[in-house]
Motif scaffolding. Sequence first.
Motif, short mmCIF file in Angstrom:
data_model
loop_
_atom_site.label_atom_id
_atom_site.label_comp_id
_atom_site.label_asym_id
_atom_site.label_seq_id
_atom_site.Cartn_x
_atom_site.Cartn_y
_atom_site.Cartn_z
N SER A 1 0.83 -1.21 0.00
CA SER A 1 0.00 0.00 0.00
C SER A 1 0.86 1.26 0.00
O SER A 1 0.39 2.34 0.28
CB SER A 1 -0.93 -0.01 1.21
OG SER A 1 -0.19 -0.08 2.40
N ALA A 2 2.16 1.07 -0.31
CA ALA A 2 3.05 2.24 -0.32
C ALA A 2 3.13 2.87 -1.71
O ALA A 2 3.89 3.81 -1.90
CB ALA A 2 4.45 1.82 0.14
N GLY B 1 2.22 -7.74 8.01
CA GLY B 1 0.97 -7.26 8.60
C GLY B 1 0.57 -5.94 8.01
O GLY B 1 1.38 -5.23 7.40
N PRO B 2 -0.70 -5.55 8.16
CA PRO B 2 -1.19 -4.35 7.47
C PRO B 2 -0.56 -3.06 7.97
O PRO B 2 -0.51 -2.08 7.24
CB PRO B 2 -2.69 -4.36 7.72
CG PRO B 2 -2.94 -5.39 8.74
CD PRO B 2 -1.76 -6.28 8.84
N TYR B 3 -0.07 -3.03 9.23
CA TYR B 3 0.37 -1.73 9.77
C TYR B 3 1.88 -1.66 9.92
O TYR B 3 2.38 -0.90 10.71
CB TYR B 3 -0.30 -1.49 11.12
CG TYR B 3 -1.78 -1.67 11.03
CD1 TYR B 3 -2.55 -0.82 10.23
CD2 TYR B 3 -2.41 -2.71 11.70
CE1 TYR B 3 -3.91 -1.01 10.12
CE2 TYR B 3 -3.77 -2.89 11.60
CZ TYR B 3 -4.51 -2.04 10.80
OH TYR B 3 -5.86 -2.22 10.68
N PRO C 1 4.00 -1.67 4.49
CA PRO C 1 2.56 -1.83 4.74
C PRO C 1 1.88 -2.47 3.53
O PRO C 1 2.38 -2.39 2.41
CB PRO C 1 2.08 -0.39 4.92
CG PRO C 1 3.01 0.42 4.10
CD PRO C 1 4.35 -0.29 4.16
N HIS C 2 0.78 -3.16 3.75
CA HIS C 2 0.04 -3.72 2.62
C HIS C 2 -1.46 -3.70 2.89
O HIS C 2 -1.90 -3.61 4.02
CB HIS C 2 0.53 -5.12 2.27
CG HIS C 2 0.31 -6.12 3.35
ND1 HIS C 2 -0.91 -6.70 3.58
CD2 HIS C 2 1.15 -6.66 4.25
CE1 HIS C 2 -0.81 -7.54 4.57
NE2 HIS C 2 0.42 -7.55 5.02
N HIS C 3 -2.21 -3.78 1.81
CA HIS C 3 -3.67 -3.85 1.91
C HIS C 3 -4.06 -5.19 2.48
O HIS C 3 -3.55 -6.22 2.02
CB HIS C 3 -4.32 -3.76 0.53
CG HIS C 3 -3.88 -2.62 -0.28
ND1 HIS C 3 -4.24 -1.32 0.01
CD2 HIS C 3 -3.10 -2.55 -1.39
CE1 HIS C 3 -3.69 -0.52 -0.89
NE2 HIS C 3 -2.99 -1.23 -1.74
#
Lengths: 325, 325, 325
Positions: free
Chosen positions: C95-96, C149-151, C156-158
């Motif tokens: 998500s970057a 993990g998402p955070y 970061p990733h979706h």
Amino acid sequence: HLNKYMQDKVFGLLLAVWGLRGVSRVILANNPLSGALILAALCWASPWQALLGTLGVLTSTLAAVIMGQDGAEVSGGLHGFNGMLVSMLMGVFSSAGDWYWWLLLPACLGSATCVFLFSGLAPLLDRWDLPVAVFPFNIVIVLYLLCTGPYNPYFPHHPATHAGPMEINATELMAVEVLRGIPLGVGQIFACGALGPSLLILGAVLLYSPLLAAHALLGSAVGTLAGLSMAVRHESLYSGLSGFNGALGCMAVGGLFFTFNWRTHLYAIASAFLSAYADIALSNLLGTVGLPACSWAATMIATLMLLLTGSLSTYRIPMGQVMSP
Amino acid sequence: HLNKYMQDKVFGLLLAVWGLRGVSRVILANNPLSGALILAALCWASPWQALLGTLGVLTSTLAAVIMGQDGAEVSGGLHGFNGMLVSMLMGVFSSAGDWYWWLLLPACLGSATCVFLFSGLAPLLDRWDLPVAVFPFNIVIVLYLLCTGPYNPYFPHHPATHAGPMEINATELMAVEVLRGIPLGVGQIFACGALGPSLLILGAVLLYSPLLAAHALLGSAVGTLAGLSMAVRHESLYSGLSGFNGALGCMAVGGLFFTFNWRTHLYAIASAFLSAYADIALSNLLGTVGLPACSWAATMIATLMLLLTGSLSTYRIPMGQVMSP
Amino acid sequence: HLNKYMQDKVFGLLLAVWGLRGVSRVILANNPLSGALILAALCWASPWQALLGTLGVLTSTLAAVIMGQDGAEVSGGLHGFNGMLVSMLMGVFSSAGDWYWWLLLPACLGSATCVFLFSGLAPLLDRWDLPVAVFPFNIVIVLYLLCTGPYNPYFPHHPATHAGPMEINATELMAVEVLRGIPLGVGQIFACGALGPSLLILGAVLLYSPLLAAHALLGSAVGTLAGLSMAVRHESLYSGLSGFNGALGCMAVGGLFFTFNWRTHLYAIASAFLSAYADIALSNLLGTVGLPACSWAATMIATLMLLLTGSLSTYRIPMGQVMSP
């Protein structure tokens, strides 16, 4: 009468030696003296834990004798180390405090169950000349924790926490504490979180094989590094929980199953990194249902390493000849 | 014309016999007469369930014939019992009520899928001379429930509930109800929760082998005991759901895969305990995502028992000679 | 000097050919030209993704050379496709945003890890003459997503979303969009969601084998149908995510591992349905912990199909002779 008494005494002595061998097997050594040192370290850290560990190793070794397991395996301590770990981890996760005597019941049953799993998994893994390692421990402890659950009226336990990055207002990382976590990572193989006993355990490994001890420290350092790169909770780093899977993965490749040279040394470092990252991943996954990742990661990565084809496989020591010194 | 008609009739008759054998296979028996009795019991408990079961056993047997599976396996009913269980459990978990005719579609497809899984798992497990058992059923029903989910517009189903200790203001345990749960545990192998049909099913097993019937009851009692020791929900104990994995685990070791003597009898009791505890653990785990534990526990523990080395393995009956009487 | 220069140049050229073969292996083809076409399509869809894919395929092929893997495997591109998929999927889930250069670090490490898994799983699966397929990719990407993990502050990733029926006020289904999803399903094998590049990828498969291309489209259509029958989210249907597992399952059976005739054609359709339904089930399961189902379903169903006994097994092409044209 004397004869019978002597026989009993001899059997008791033999069982003690097998048990001590089993204790040292946990950390991939195989030496009654190392086992005795480790037991002393555990007693120093927590007498209750040492009692549980002793009970576990004796119960599962006895169960193996009763179930007619192979004599060479029993006397080599192969049926002791899984039971010891199960018994001790039950004590660690129990939220009923030390000296909760009812816990001896599941500890005995869980240790005996390890023999079933060891004996059942051996023919499966034998096809690829793989060791059973600590798969039985990992399976039994996960089943025990699932079975009781956090709110069990008889055997309550702490839920495991994520290793993942959960803190928002985290304090700054203390370098000294992180460095302290490296030898603690070796102690965490026995679920021991105090510095003195951890160093004594390291000494016990050193007694058996300096190479193994060096790889234990190296692996723990690699595991801590992997933890830092993934921004895990600071407590995992400080307590050595980030390091112990790395240490196990590094020791298995660098000091046990392969002849040592610079190539296997590089593979050992790779194995430590893979074990550490896989441990973070598994503890994030299992943490969602309140379970710990135990040593699943190191066990699976070490098994994978033993299966590798290519240049590593040429240095592999056949299972029959490993563990002899 | 007459010849063709006769052939069709003969094939129909054969299919019926294979199907009835398949019905009895669910409870580890192998006898068309026992199968007919069990089908009668299911019809008594719920005609809709009996219809689904009959459809499942016929569909999967037919699918096996079409897919060119081994003739001896088909005529022995080996391709019927997984399909029957899948079909019936779809009916049990469905929240659309009885006689929801659309359910026949997934029931047929799911039963046919069992043949794929049976045929695919057989070469894997054959290496260790292990039976496929009810692995296909367990896999297919879990995939079906995951696929549809509780809020599916076409095939809604009840989410499974934890077996774990969830009640706070629990009422006192009723001893009579718990005792009633023991024979119900035998019926729950067919997802049947009424006392009369359960006893009839037990009678069908008795007809095939009194030893098997005794171990079924014993295993169910052991499972109930294990449930009591872990303080599971009272409904699990009353409905027999705590007992059926124990019953299956006990029957497999005590009455089917090993020659009977007091040693295998002790192993059968151990197997019942392990199955029951593993079932509690798995139902707690799978309950977190709303899935039932089905008979995963008993299937895996029975497989483990067959793999055991040591004293138990000397009494093992080779797979080719099992199931013959 | 010239000799050394030439050798380097030759090695670079060889590596490029092995890499292009690896690119085409993702979609079960084996042809450098198809690989080049696919790479062009990816570049058209997203240059950043194409860069990641190229990096992944080169890194893992180089890692295989360094680790002394079998030369024939390396030159056949067998060590490239898993690394390529891992690298590209890291980019997709990140998500970057595009051109986040730090991502190259885990992409390289993850690609190299694929070689470990490929080499370790090969002896396991070889016992049953099974291919390793994309198991390493599926394992590594799941571990990576769990690990970060998402955070995660660095990577970061979706989180993945359920495929299950979650919408309440869903809009009406648009038939044109659903039909558009069928060719998109072929593109989604490379995580590509644009129509033009997807058609170019389909063209690359057509170049290698028209039969394979036909089965890819057929499988994608079957997967979309399965998605419709289970009322999955409309976005899954529109984006082709419902179709790609079906396409892979259909291609493996219909165009690769079995000789083509009407029977294997029927099995290919069955395989597509099973893959598609298993994908819905797995994505519902893994979605509860925020993980995507990747191509687990198709990989496992294709493996199952290769294990099948009965009429299908007579048409099976031995692993040594597959993939040759």
